[in-house]
Design a protein around this motif. Structure first.
Motif, PDB file in Angstrom:
ATOM      1  N   TRP A 122       0.775  -1.197   0.070  1.00  0.00           N
ATOM      2  CA  TRP A 122      -0.061  -0.049   0.070  1.00  0.00           C
ATOM      3  C   TRP A 122       0.791   1.244   0.057  1.00  0.00           C
ATOM      4  N   ARG A 155      -3.712   4.389   4.449  1.00  0.00           N
ATOM      5  CA  ARG A 155      -3.365   3.615   3.474  1.00  0.00           C
ATOM      6  C   ARG A 155      -4.149   4.018   2.261  1.00  0.00           C
ATOM      7  N   ASP A 210      -8.147   3.155   1.421  1.00  0.00           N
ATOM      8  CA  ASP A 210      -8.689   1.713   1.983  1.00  0.00           C
ATOM      9  C   ASP A 210      -9.730   1.761   2.655  1.00  0.00           C
ATOM     10  N   GLN A 253      -9.311  -0.507   6.297  1.00  0.00           N
ATOM     11  CA  GLN A 253      -8.203  -0.175   7.439  1.00  0.00           C
ATOM     12  C   GLN A 253      -9.098   0.766   8.752  1.00  0.00           C
TER      13      GLN A 253
END
Length: 297
Positions: A214, A228, A276, A279
């Motif tokens: 990432w 990320r 993301d 996360q």
């Protein structure tokens, strides 16, 4: 001694290069006579296909320009400073004209000159050994100068143009959200304009904080906190845009003007940026990263 010969000039926009007359020894306290005549020239730097580059010849870096059939007399200039070119040669200067649509490669042209000279190379004052061009007669009390027939020289002018690009990559801003999963995707475009005829690929590196597959942004005030994110090719693709191998993008696959390499037309590469959503949400802060866009030919 004074010699005339054809030489190669390496040219950018207005450089000094050997004009074909070199002198290995000078006696500075004796009168010297030096004149050049521009017999003919291509006045174009040509390449195999595509436009050529017009150029002019200058006697000094600031001018004047020497046109076809014109002469310039260097005799009144400081002799010590005059032979300042490569190998103690007398320099001439080339000025190129801005020309669009140029391809990378070697561009060549020619300048045909005729040098006339009488230079004291050994001795002092009236006792002197002169290096002279054919037929030159120095002036006397009652006789005018006779420049003679001179020495013809062909100077090859060479310009080497390398591929280059202009890149516009606007900042990527995800905005603000309370949770990692609440950020929406951002679609943007990077534009690239490269030398005519130059196919290329575009890559984006992994940033400053890459980890475990990432890209990551880091909190300005908490250097152990990260967010990320990923970049994908196009507006809807799930294909990662990176900097190596198949992760790069070809100029033939641009969303804007694909495969158009004119040197004047910009190509656009669309990408989708996504934080993301799986996360854990890090602490509030301002998270940043820096990416480098590169071009390979």
């Amino acid at each position: 001694e004074g010699t005339a010969s054809g030489v190669v000039q390496l040219v950018t926009s207005r450089p000094a290069g050997s004009g074909g007359l070199a002198c290995s020894a000078l006696a500075l306290l004796s009168a010297s006579y030096i004149k050049v005549r521009l017999e003919s020239s291509t006045f174009q730097l040509a390449h195999g296909g595509g436009p050529s580059i017009p150029f002019t010849v200058l006697a000094r870096s600031t001018g004047p320009q020497i046109g076809q059939g014109q002469e310039f007399d260097f005799s009144a200039l400081n002799l010590l400073n005059l032979f300042s070119g490569p190998g103690g040669s007398l320099p001439l200067y080339i000025r190129t004209a801005p020309t669009p649509g140029l391809r990378a490669g070697t561009y060549t042209g020619t300048v045909n000159l005729r040098w006339y000279f009488s230079i004291c190379t050994l001795g002092l004052g009236p006792v002197c050994a002169y290096s002279q061009s054919p037929g030159f007669v120095r002036p006397g009390l009652l006789t005018p100068i006779n420049w003679g027939t001179g020495i013809p020289v062909t100077v090859n002018v060479v310009l080497r143009l390398e591929n280059d690009c202009a890149i516009s990559a606007p900042p990527l801003d995800f905005g603000s959200a309370p949770l990692a999963g609440a950020f929406g995707p951002v679609v943007q475009q990077i534009t690239v304009r490269c030398s005519a005829g130059a196919a290329y690929t575009v890559g984006i590196d992994d940033g400053q904080h890459f980890s475990a597959g990432w890209r990551r942004m880091r909190d300005d005030l908490a250097p152990t906190q990260f967010l990320r994110y990923a970049l994908y090719k196009g507006a809807a693709s799930s294909e990662r845009w990176g900097s190596v191998g198949a992760e790069r993008r070809s100029s033939a696959g641009a969303e804007l003007n694909p495969g158009v390499h004119t040197g004047a037309t910009a190509q656009g590469f669309t990408y989708r940026a996504l934080i993301d959503p799986t996360q854990a949400t890090p602490p509030p802060g301002v998270y940043r990263d820096t990416l480098r866009v590169d071009i390979r030919f």
